[in-house]
Scaffold this active site. Sequence first.
Site, PDB file in Angstrom:
ATOM      1  N   TYR A   1      -2.399  -1.064  10.373  1.00 45.56           N
ATOM      2  CA  TYR A   1      -2.413  -1.421   8.952  1.00 45.56           C
ATOM      3  C   TYR A   1      -1.150  -0.914   8.265  1.00 45.56           C
ATOM      4  CZ  TYR A   1      -4.013  -1.512   4.063  1.00 45.56           C
ATOM      5  OH  TYR A   1      -4.124  -1.733   2.709  1.00 45.56           O
TER       6      TYR A   1
ATOM      7  N   SER B   1       0.855  -1.189   0.000  1.00 47.20           N
ATOM      8  CA  SER B   1       0.000   0.000   0.000  1.00 47.20           C
ATOM      9  C   SER B   1       0.891   1.238   0.000  1.00 47.20           C
ATOM     10  CB  SER B   1      -0.877  -0.009   1.259  1.00 47.20           C
ATOM     11  OG  SER B   1      -1.508   1.246   1.440  1.00 47.20           O
TER      12      SER B   1
END
Length: 266
Positions: free
Chosen positions: A154, A141
């Site tokens: 995350y 990401s």
Amino acid sequence: MKLSGKKILVTGAAGGIGSELCLALAGKGAILHLVDIDVTRLEQLRQAIQASGGKAGVFLCDLSAPHASEVLAQQLQDTVGSVDILINCAGIASFGLFDQQNPDQMEKLWRINVIAPMQLTRALLPGMLSRGHGRVVNVGSIFGSIGFAYFTAYSASKFAMRGFSEALRRELEGSGVGVTYIAPRYTRTAINDGPVNRMAQAVGMNSDDPSTVAMHVVRAIEKDRNDYYIGWPESLFVRINALLPRLVDGALRKQNIKTRPFALGH
Ligand SMILES: NC(=O)c1ccc[n+]([C@@H]2O[C@H](COP(=O)([O-])OP(=O)(O)OC[C@H]3O[C@@H](n4cnc5c(N)ncnc54)[C@H](OP(=O)(O)O)[C@@H]3O)[C@@H](O)[C@H]2O)c1
């Protein structure tokens, strides 16, 4: 790497990015092994791939379970043998204040986002190394390069995947097995729940369709890319954050004031 005829295992295959990716890979002539936790969506995807003339098999697996990766790798070995490409795409997210995270949920996130991809890679690597070719593709990401407030657990998991990808790539140099780390930006899929989508809208976050991300992943594999960051200016921010993180602190400080109410669930 040419994709036609290649055996590819994709985790999170039934998800937003995973399913578009599997359809795109099947369209290139790859043979898909679809892994996910949801049997209904897995079967629907297999049928969609087969209806368009592609080949796909299904493996139901909860990657958060202890030893899930080893069991999956053994099932794969017993049924279809080794694979040419492993795509670690399954993932879950968490949004909110770090001190209010549920500890069990945080451990689950780490199992799915980090431990399972590493264990699955470890289990499938010997087959690739013995044939002298293969590729591991890790879906990270932009938050794996820019630590993002309220996505702390995350972000940390995606930083781990970026570090894993870089170290493994260096370790495997000359073996014929490559490692691709691909970093999407905010993508319109089910991983983002209501508060995340409202927050993204409030701060004007750029977004992609999962089919666009899938197209980039296919391109990254075909071009044997090491790292691939999706989106402009996000890919520029990644470089600025690496060189001048205090500058990015300042820019994000203002944004955090806007995002905090959403993280508090307002
Ligand atoms: N969407 C974004 O904004 C974005 C941005 C950057 C990176 N990414 C990354 O892209 C990857 C794919 O995400 P996505 O956006 O396509 O999300 P998604 O639609 O939620 O897909 C993730 C898939 O993984 C599956 N999964 C969750 N827990 C699992 C488990 N324990 N075992 C096996 N499979 C499991 C999910 O199943 P269930 O739906 O049943 O839970 C889902 O099918 C993730 O690694 C994510 O971190 C996404």
